[in-house]
Design an enzyme around this catalytic site. Structure first.
Site, short mmCIF file in Angstrom:
data_model
loop_
_atom_site.label_atom_id
_atom_site.label_comp_id
_atom_site.label_asym_id
_atom_site.label_seq_id
_atom_site.Cartn_x
_atom_site.Cartn_y
_atom_site.Cartn_z
CG HIS A 115 -2.16 -2.35 -4.70
ND1 HIS A 115 -1.12 -2.85 -5.44
CD2 HIS A 115 -3.05 -1.85 -5.60
CE1 HIS A 115 -1.38 -2.66 -6.73
NE2 HIS A 115 -2.54 -2.06 -6.85
CG ASP B 60 1.00 1.30 -1.03
OD1 ASP B 60 1.04 2.40 -1.62
OD2 ASP B 60 0.41 0.31 -1.50
CD GLN C 167 -5.10 5.11 -4.51
OE1 GLN C 167 -5.53 6.23 -4.73
NE2 GLN C 167 -5.02 4.19 -5.46
CE LYS D 187 -1.88 4.28 -7.93
NZ LYS D 187 -2.85 3.62 -8.79
CB CYS E 118 -4.25 -4.61 -7.71
SG CYS E 118 -4.26 -4.47 -9.49
N1 C6P Z 1 -3.70 1.05 -7.62
C1 C6P Z 1 -5.95 1.11 -8.52
O1 C6P Z 1 -6.76 1.14 -9.43
P1 C6P Z 1 1.61 1.47 -9.38
O2 C6P Z 1 0.82 0.61 -10.29
O3 C6P Z 1 2.98 0.90 -9.08
O4 C6P Z 1 1.68 2.89 -9.81
O5 C6P Z 1 0.79 1.53 -8.00
C2 C6P Z 1 0.47 0.34 -7.33
C3 C6P Z 1 -0.39 0.62 -6.14
C4 C6P Z 1 0.13 0.42 -4.89
N2 C6P Z 1 -0.59 0.70 -3.78
C5 C6P Z 1 -1.84 1.18 -3.85
C6 C6P Z 1 -2.56 1.51 -2.58
C7 C6P Z 1 -2.42 1.39 -5.10
O6 C6P Z 1 -3.66 1.87 -5.15
C8 C6P Z 1 -1.70 1.08 -6.27
C9 C6P Z 1 -2.33 1.21 -7.62
C10 C6P Z 1 -4.47 1.21 -8.84
O7 C6P Z 1 -6.31 1.00 -7.35
C11 C6P Z 1 -4.08 0.25 -9.92
S1 C6P Z 1 -4.23 -1.43 -9.44
#
Ligand code: C6P
Length: 408
Positions: free
Chosen positions: A121, A198, A201, A224, A364
């Site tokens: 991401h 990361d 998910q 999430k 993203c």
């Molecule tokens: N993905 C998706 O629709 P934040 O925004 O900081 O809470 O998380 C960012 C992020 C980082 N790593 C991974 C693997 C993610 O999936 C996400 C967030 C969302 O897939 C919003 S783009």
């Protein structure tokens, strides 16, 4: 199929209608819905417990501090960490920036490499690009193989003595791929690199133990995993957090401030500059309590079952291509697809008219989208409250989309 349908009534929003249809929420990879216990915990804190933390000399503030720190303990227990290894922040993005600016900026030099995967991401790419600009380090990417799992041979080829940081997603938000974090961490450590995971998910969807993974740093977001927005977690091994510099300065994170320089508070407080997201931390604690009651093994097995059903049913639709592994042992519940040459945004709009919420776009992860030759894909993602009926609604909506667009 494992049955978690009884949970559905815990989520008030799922009783809503959307565009004249029952809401079918298939975008939990973007953000999950919240159970009543999380909503209530936050509202109750705001109604009866609100005060700033770590500052007050009065009972209300001390009680708020206790509740904030209890939330930290709960997070620590959930991921197998020590309380001091858990720093609160705004979310995964903020946590990964903290590592880039607190560790990367001070430890990288020209010639060093940051090894990422092509399925990252932007949150695990852009901070490293920014820090590479400051330090002269270089980014390299391990690709995925034909079955959408990481190309381990290429990963090991790239992992030479120049690599100081390995950054990898535990579960791709686009492909759904679950990476073998422990195996890759062992290789990275043998090569002298640290591992930044990361887990945005992964932590919501499967049992994650940071010690089992041997992650040096690991980041995830509350929103999430049934918790609120505005709260996230940076886990770091104690000795690394103690060495790491704070990326943000201000109140709360200092031990002393002189005119020219300052000293830092003990970990994890040195990474929590300013008033922290207090109600949100309490909400995250309630979300973890909820997940623990369900049990992370049940969460994972429900996800495997519903994803299997979704892959099977989507597989019956002509001209539909799925981007991600078919082996359920190495994938989670984010299912990205295209349907003939219908633009994913059009698909999302047609489904929305039927009350079905999916995401469309690059999610993203533009380098990944580019490598798939798909500037955009449609994505359905599942969580504890989704049922086979939700998959059936999606499939019916996609059949209608084929008809509307006259796909032969
Ligand atoms: N993905 C998706 O629709 P934040 O925004 O900081 O809470 O998380 C960012 C992020 C980082 N790593 C991974 C693997 C993610 O999936 C996400 C967030 C969302 O897939 C919003 S783009």
């Amino acid at each position: 199929m494992s049955d978690l349908t009884h949970l559905r009534s815990d989520f008030p929003i799922l009783a809503r209608e959307m565009n004249g249809h029952p809401l079918v929420y298939l975008d939990s990879a973007a953000t999950s819905q919240k159970p009543r216990s999380v909503i209530d915990a936050m509202a109750e804190f705001s109604r009866t417990g609100n005060a700033n933390v770590h500052r007050g000399a009065y009972t209300l503030s001390n009680d708020a501090t206790d509740r904030y720190e209890e939330a930290r303990l709960r997070v620590a227990g959930f991921i197998g960490a020590d309380r001091r290894e858990v720093a609160f922040n705004r979310g995964t993005t903020s946590a990964l920036n903290q590592v880039a600016y607190g560790w990367g900026l001070y430890n990288l030099k020209p010639g060093d490499r940051i090894l990422l995967t092509l399925m990252e991401h932007h949150a695990n790419i852009v901070p490293w690009q920014l820090v590479a600009r400051h330090t002269g380090a270089e980014l390299v990417y391990a690709p995925y193989a034909a079955n959408y799992t990481l190309d381990r041979d290429k990963f090991h080829e790239l992992l030479d003595e120049r690599v100081r940081i390995v950054g990898l997603t535990a579960m791709s938000n686009v492909l759904g791929t679950i990476n073998p974090v422990r195996e890759l961490a062992d290789a990275a450590h043998a090569a002298g690199a640290i591992v930044v995971v990361d887990a945005a998910q992964a932590v919501p969807h499967m049992a994650v133990d940071v010690k089992d993974l041997d992650a040096d740093f690991l980041a995830f977001s509350g929103h999430k995993m049934l918790g609120p927005t505005g709260i996230g977690v940076l886990y770091g091994k104690l000795e690394l957090l103690e060495q790491m510099e704070p990326a943000e300065g201000g109140g709360e994170m200092i031990s002393d401030v002189q005119l020219e320089a300052s000293t830092w508070a003990e970990v994890p407080h040195k990474f929590e500059a300013g008033t922290p997201p207090i109600a949100q931390a309490i909400g995250l604690g309630a979300a973890i309590e909820y997940l623990e009651k369900v049990g992370m093994d049940a969460v994972r097995s429900h996800e495997v079952d519903i994803t299997r059903y979704a892959l099977d049913q989507l597989g019956t639709i002509d001209d539909l291509t799925i981007y991600g592994p078919t082996d359920l042992d190495v994938r989670g519940g984010a299912v990205s697809f295209t349907l003939a040459d219908i633009h994913p945004h059009d698909l999302a709009t047609i489904l929305d008219q039927r009350g079905i919420a999916i995401r469309a776009g690059h999610h993203c992860a533009r380098p990944l989208a580019r490598s798939l030759n798909q500037p955009a894909t449609a994505r359905a993602s599942f969580y504890v409250y989704n049922s086979p009926g939700d998959v059936d609604a999606l499939v019916a909506g996609l059949h209608e989309a084929r008809e509307i667009f006259g796909v032969a």
